[in-house]
Design a protein around this motif. Structure first.
Motif, PDB file in Angstrom:
ATOM      1  N   LEU A  96       0.833  -1.209   0.000  1.00 16.29           N
ATOM      2  CA  LEU A  96       0.000   0.000   0.000  1.00 16.29           C
ATOM      3  C   LEU A  96       0.867   1.258   0.000  1.00 16.29           C
ATOM      4  CD1 LEU A  96      -2.924  -0.976   2.426  1.00 16.29           C
ATOM      5  CD2 LEU A  96      -3.000  -0.689  -0.065  1.00 16.29           C
ATOM      6  N   ALA A  97       1.936   1.246   0.757  1.00 17.87           N
ATOM      7  CA  ALA A  97       2.827   2.416   0.787  1.00 17.87           C
ATOM      8  C   ALA A  97       3.460   2.634  -0.582  1.00 17.87           C
ATOM      9  CB  ALA A  97       3.900   2.237   1.855  1.00 17.87           C
ATOM     10  N   ALA A  98       3.866   1.537  -1.234  1.00 18.11           N
ATOM     11  CA  ALA A  98       4.477   1.663  -2.563  1.00 18.11           C
ATOM     12  C   ALA A  98       3.480   2.228  -3.562  1.00 18.11           C
ATOM     13  CB  ALA A  98       4.988   0.305  -3.035  1.00 18.11           C
ATOM     14  N   PHE A  99       2.227   1.786  -3.457  1.00 21.59           N
ATOM     15  CA  PHE A  99       1.191   2.317  -4.342  1.00 21.59           C
ATOM     16  C   PHE A  99       1.014   3.820  -4.123  1.00 21.59           C
ATOM     17  CE2 PHE A  99      -3.322   3.629  -4.386  1.00 21.59           C
ATOM     18  CZ  PHE A  99      -3.526   3.632  -5.750  1.00 21.59           C
ATOM     19  N   ALA A 100       0.874   4.224  -2.867  1.00 21.62           N
ATOM     20  CA  ALA A 100       0.643   5.647  -2.558  1.00 21.62           C
ATOM     21  C   ALA A 100       1.841   6.490  -2.996  1.00 21.62           C
ATOM     22  CB  ALA A 100       0.378   5.834  -1.070  1.00 21.62           C
ATOM     23  N   ARG A 101       3.054   6.031  -2.692  1.00 26.60           N
ATOM     24  CA  ARG A 101       4.240   6.806  -3.066  1.00 26.60           C
ATOM     25  C   ARG A 101       4.411   6.860  -4.583  1.00 26.60           C
ATOM     26  NH1 ARG A 101       7.036   3.743   1.253  1.00 26.60           N
ATOM     27  NH2 ARG A 101       6.836   4.996   3.144  1.00 26.60           N
ATOM     28  N   GLY A 102       4.113   5.761  -5.250  1.00 25.89           N
ATOM     29  CA  GLY A 102       4.216   5.735  -6.704  1.00 25.89           C
ATOM     30  C   GLY A 102       3.255   6.735  -7.331  1.00 25.89           C
ATOM     31  N   LEU A 103       2.029   6.747  -6.850  1.00 30.70           N
ATOM     32  CA  LEU A 103       1.035   7.688  -7.363  1.00 30.70           C
ATOM     33  C   LEU A 103       1.470   9.125  -7.071  1.00 30.70           C
ATOM     34  CD1 LEU A 103      -1.689   8.177  -8.683  1.00 30.70           C
ATOM     35  CD2 LEU A 103      -2.780   7.900  -6.446  1.00 30.70           C
ATOM     36  N   TYR A 104       1.932   9.350  -5.852  1.00 31.99           N
ATOM     37  CA  TYR A 104       2.409  10.690  -5.453  1.00 31.99           C
ATOM     38  C   TYR A 104       3.506  11.173  -6.392  1.00 31.99           C
ATOM     39  CZ  TYR A 104       4.110  14.330  -2.195  1.00 31.99           C
ATOM     40  OH  TYR A 104       4.490  15.513  -1.612  1.00 31.99           O
ATOM     41  N   ASP A 105       4.456  10.309  -6.690  1.00 28.70           N
ATOM     42  CA  ASP A 105       5.565  10.703  -7.556  1.00 28.70           C
ATOM     43  C   ASP A 105       5.101  11.006  -8.972  1.00 28.70           C
ATOM     44  OD1 ASP A 105       7.278  10.467  -5.451  1.00 28.70           O
ATOM     45  OD2 ASP A 105       7.944   8.443  -5.947  1.00 28.70           O
ATOM     46  N   VAL A 106       4.261  10.148  -9.524  1.00 28.83           N
ATOM     47  CA  VAL A 106       3.767  10.371 -10.883  1.00 28.83           C
ATOM     48  C   VAL A 106       3.032  11.701 -10.967  1.00 28.83           C
ATOM     49  CG1 VAL A 106       2.079   9.618 -12.585  1.00 28.83           C
ATOM     50  CG2 VAL A 106       3.603   7.954 -11.547  1.00 28.83           C
ATOM     51  N   LEU A 107       2.176  11.965 -10.000  1.00 24.38           N
ATOM     52  CA  LEU A 107       1.368  13.184 -10.052  1.00 24.38           C
ATOM     53  C   LEU A 107       2.241  14.429  -9.890  1.00 24.38           C
ATOM     54  CD1 LEU A 107      -1.821  12.137  -8.049  1.00 24.38           C
ATOM     55  CD2 LEU A 107      -1.415  12.104 -10.517  1.00 24.38           C
ATOM     56  N   ARG A 108       3.267  14.341  -9.065  1.00 25.54           N
ATOM     57  CA  ARG A 108       4.138  15.505  -8.909  1.00 25.54           C
ATOM     58  C   ARG A 108       4.983  15.737 -10.147  1.00 25.54           C
ATOM     59  NH1 ARG A 108       7.111  16.817  -3.702  1.00 25.54           N
ATOM     60  NH2 ARG A 108       8.435  15.075  -4.335  1.00 25.54           N
ATOM     61  N   ARG A 109       5.207  14.682 -10.911  1.00 25.55           N
ATOM     62  CA  ARG A 109       5.958  14.828 -12.157  1.00 25.55           C
ATOM     63  C   ARG A 109       5.107  15.493 -13.237  1.00 25.55           C
ATOM     64  NH1 ARG A 109       7.256   9.318 -13.409  1.00 25.55           N
ATOM     65  NH2 ARG A 109       7.787   9.043 -11.216  1.00 25.55           N
ATOM     66  N   HIS A 110       3.798  15.402 -13.099  1.00 26.91           N
ATOM     67  CA  HIS A 110       2.878  15.975 -14.094  1.00 26.91           C
ATOM     68  C   HIS A 110       1.806  16.814 -13.401  1.00 26.91           C
ATOM     69  CE1 HIS A 110       4.661  13.359 -17.140  1.00 26.91           C
ATOM     70  NE2 HIS A 110       4.510  12.352 -16.304  1.00 26.91           N
ATOM     71  N   PRO A 111       2.216  17.913 -12.786  1.00 30.40           N
ATOM     72  CA  PRO A 111       1.252  18.674 -11.973  1.00 30.40           C
ATOM     73  C   PRO A 111       0.023  19.139 -12.741  1.00 30.40           C
ATOM     74  CG  PRO A 111       3.321  19.884 -12.273  1.00 30.40           C
ATOM     75  CD  PRO A 111       3.563  18.500 -12.766  1.00 30.40           C
ATOM     76  N   LEU A 164      -3.116  18.091  -5.196  1.00 33.32           N
ATOM     77  CA  LEU A 164      -3.890  19.242  -5.666  1.00 33.32           C
ATOM     78  C   LEU A 164      -3.567  20.470  -4.836  1.00 33.32           C
ATOM     79  CD1 LEU A 164      -7.495  17.930  -6.436  1.00 33.32           C
ATOM     80  CD2 LEU A 164      -5.887  18.973  -8.020  1.00 33.32           C
ATOM     81  N   ALA A 165      -3.552  20.301  -3.517  1.00 35.16           N
ATOM     82  CA  ALA A 165      -3.252  21.430  -2.649  1.00 35.16           C
ATOM     83  C   ALA A 165      -1.809  21.886  -2.832  1.00 35.16           C
ATOM     84  CB  ALA A 165      -3.508  21.040  -1.195  1.00 35.16           C
ATOM     85  N   GLU A 166      -0.947  20.933  -3.153  1.00 36.78           N
ATOM     86  CA  GLU A 166       0.480  21.243  -3.258  1.00 36.78           C
ATOM     87  C   GLU A 166       0.815  21.941  -4.569  1.00 36.78           C
ATOM     88  OE1 GLU A 166       2.847  17.757  -2.518  1.00 36.78           O
ATOM     89  OE2 GLU A 166       4.673  18.675  -3.293  1.00 36.78           O
ATOM     90  N   THR A 167       0.290  21.438  -5.668  1.00 34.91           N
ATOM     91  CA  THR A 167       0.746  21.926  -6.973  1.00 34.91           C
ATOM     92  C   THR A 167      -0.339  22.081  -8.020  1.00 34.91           C
ATOM     93  OG1 THR A 167       1.087  19.804  -8.060  1.00 34.91           O
ATOM     94  CG2 THR A 167       2.797  20.507  -6.571  1.00 34.91           C
ATOM     95  N   GLY A 168      -1.595  21.747  -7.699  1.00 39.53           N
ATOM     96  CA  GLY A 168      -2.633  21.693  -8.730  1.00 39.53           C
ATOM     97  C   GLY A 168      -2.865  23.033  -9.413  1.00 39.53           C
ATOM     98  N   ASP A 169      -3.342  22.985 -10.666  1.00 41.71           N
ATOM     99  CA  ASP A 169      -3.747  24.192 -11.364  1.00 41.71           C
ATOM    100  C   ASP A 169      -5.034  24.710 -10.772  1.00 41.71           C
ATOM    101  OD1 ASP A 169      -1.830  24.398 -13.476  1.00 41.71           O
ATOM    102  OD2 ASP A 169      -2.706  22.568 -14.271  1.00 41.71           O
ATOM    103  N   PRO A 170      -5.094  25.998 -10.466  1.00 42.87           N
ATOM    104  CA  PRO A 170      -6.372  26.584 -10.092  1.00 42.87           C
ATOM    105  C   PRO A 170      -7.359  26.475 -11.248  1.00 42.87           C
ATOM    106  CG  PRO A 170      -4.564  28.107  -9.650  1.00 42.87           C
ATOM    107  CD  PRO A 170      -3.985  26.944 -10.400  1.00 42.87           C
ATOM    108  N   ALA A 171      -8.513  25.836 -11.037  1.00 41.06           N
ATOM    109  CA  ALA A 171      -9.537  25.753 -12.074  1.00 41.06           C
ATOM    110  C   ALA A 171     -10.040  27.145 -12.379  1.00 41.06           C
ATOM    111  CB  ALA A 171     -10.675  24.854 -11.606  1.00 41.06           C
ATOM    112  N   GLY A 172     -10.091  27.498 -13.677  1.00 45.01           N
ATOM    113  CA  GLY A 172     -10.626  28.804 -14.056  1.00 45.01           C
ATOM    114  C   GLY A 172      -9.639  29.932 -13.920  1.00 45.01           C
ATOM    115  N   GLY A 173      -8.407  29.698 -14.340  1.00 46.56           N
ATOM    116  CA  GLY A 173      -7.446  30.786 -14.373  1.00 46.56           C
ATOM    117  C   GLY A 173      -6.715  30.987 -13.068  1.00 46.56           C
TER     118      GLY A 173
END
Lengths: 225, 225
Positions: A96-111, A164-173
DNA sequence: ACCTGAACACCGTTCAAGT
DNA sequence: ACCTGAACACCGTTCAAGT
């Protein structure tokens, strides 16, 4: 944002731009590259067409609409998620930790992709396959199948919310870039005190991940590990 | 989507539509009502103008741009979040659970607002005030201020991620409505087994909330409760 | 089968003009 | 000060036409 000195997405040996055959695969990869480089404002059908040297309408022979393009981009990003399910220690906690960390890394690579994966369901074979194999490996833990799915979904939801809170694009500019300082202005002493020392999002992610796994550890299970 | 039989947003005693003075407050409330009723596709500056019987450009005297309109809508939704911080039992566990459940309820009442609160930071006094008071009340628990903030942020991230998966608008238009059945097609036996019996998102939310709080319970703290 | 060009029905926003 | 009307620079997508 500034024009950002665009290079062609692919060049041949002499540096001349090259355009492979137009396929769904190629279009989707180019879309992901543009999204990574220019953000959501840079990814329109028209701009994508200009970048690939093709009439924007050409895409509609390979994809029904822009939503399908987004789904392809999500798929391409998820393809980088390669969780080692049958590693040296196949305990449920490590999986479970590997899954969560893997997802975290992928998402941070493609904010810029995060808002997409956060809101569009992904039914590609890659995603379903990983999930299915993970559940299979976790079966040895003794937890009920239902509970295992709840765990995986919880880790997914938390990780996405966190990124999302860390790096997400604000929806709508972009946001008005205001008030950030207001927190420090002393109107909110408890908040101000808690914030001193910076955010360190990755540390917080690990801290909460551990708490979640500790919580799961108390859930009922059969004989297993 | 269908035209959806629009009623005016406000009427007087005789049923005739009425338009109060154009203020930021009034514009923002109307925008939230339209978003709730028609979803994001229904909320453009032009349509909002038509609905309020006003030239779309009039809004720019009260709001700098559409992003600011979104921030106002977020603020209006958060205003409904009324967590009872000093209730009968002010233990940290109850306070955090009340915060998470309050946020969960507000977001489910305004599903189309979720992608906005998920991606745009909210610095309105209402939000900061609640957070600050909550941290103050939690101070008696003996946890470090930093850890308390991590807990609140974790609950926020998980709740938002959960509601996004449950009801969020797909960014970039509706999803192709495909493949949903593929999961049941037997290609993914572990997934299929875990899913039998339906999703019950609210139960899962409570289950994970409890796990998170159990995990927090093991964090270090001073003398307190 | 695959790509093009013109056109349609939208957007957010600027700017000069009215009161 | 507040609101309007025309205009600009964009969108995604349809449709008929080309090869």
């Amino acid at each position: 944002m500034p024009p950002a000195a665009k290079r062609p997405l692919a060049t041949d040996a002499t540096g001349r731009p090259v355009r492979p055959a137009l396929t769904r695969e190629y279009i989707v990869r180019a879309a992901l590259a543009i999204l990574d480089r220019d953000g959501p404002a840079g990814l329109s059908m028209r701009k994508l067409g200009a970048e690939l040297g093709v009439n924007p309408m050409a895409f509609y022979h390979h994809l029904p609409n822009k939503g399908a393009l987004f789904d392809g981009v999500i798929e391409a990003a998820y393809a980088e998620l390669d969780v080692d399910i049958d590693g040296p220690d196949g305990g449920w906690r490590n999986i479970l930790a590997a899954f969560a960390r893997g997802l975290y890394d992928v998402l941070r690579r493609h904010p810029h992709v995060v808002p997409l994966v956060a809101t569009r369901p992904a039914y590609s074979p890659a995603v379903l396959g990983v999930a299915d194999r993970a559940l299979g490996a976790l079966g040895r833990s003794g937890f009920a199948d239902r509970d295992l799915l709840v765990m995986v979904n919880a880790l997914r939801s938390f990780t996405i919310g966190h990124v999302l809170a860390e790096t997400g694009d604000p929806a709508g500019g972009p946001v008005p870039a205001a008030a950030d300082a207001a927190v420090l202005l002393g109107d909110y002493p408890n908040l101000a005190r808690a914030i001193t020392g910076g955010h360190r999002p990755q540390e917080q992610f690990e801290q909460v991940l551990a708490a979640l796994l500790d919580g799961f550890d108390r859930w009922p299970r059969r004989a297993g590990t």
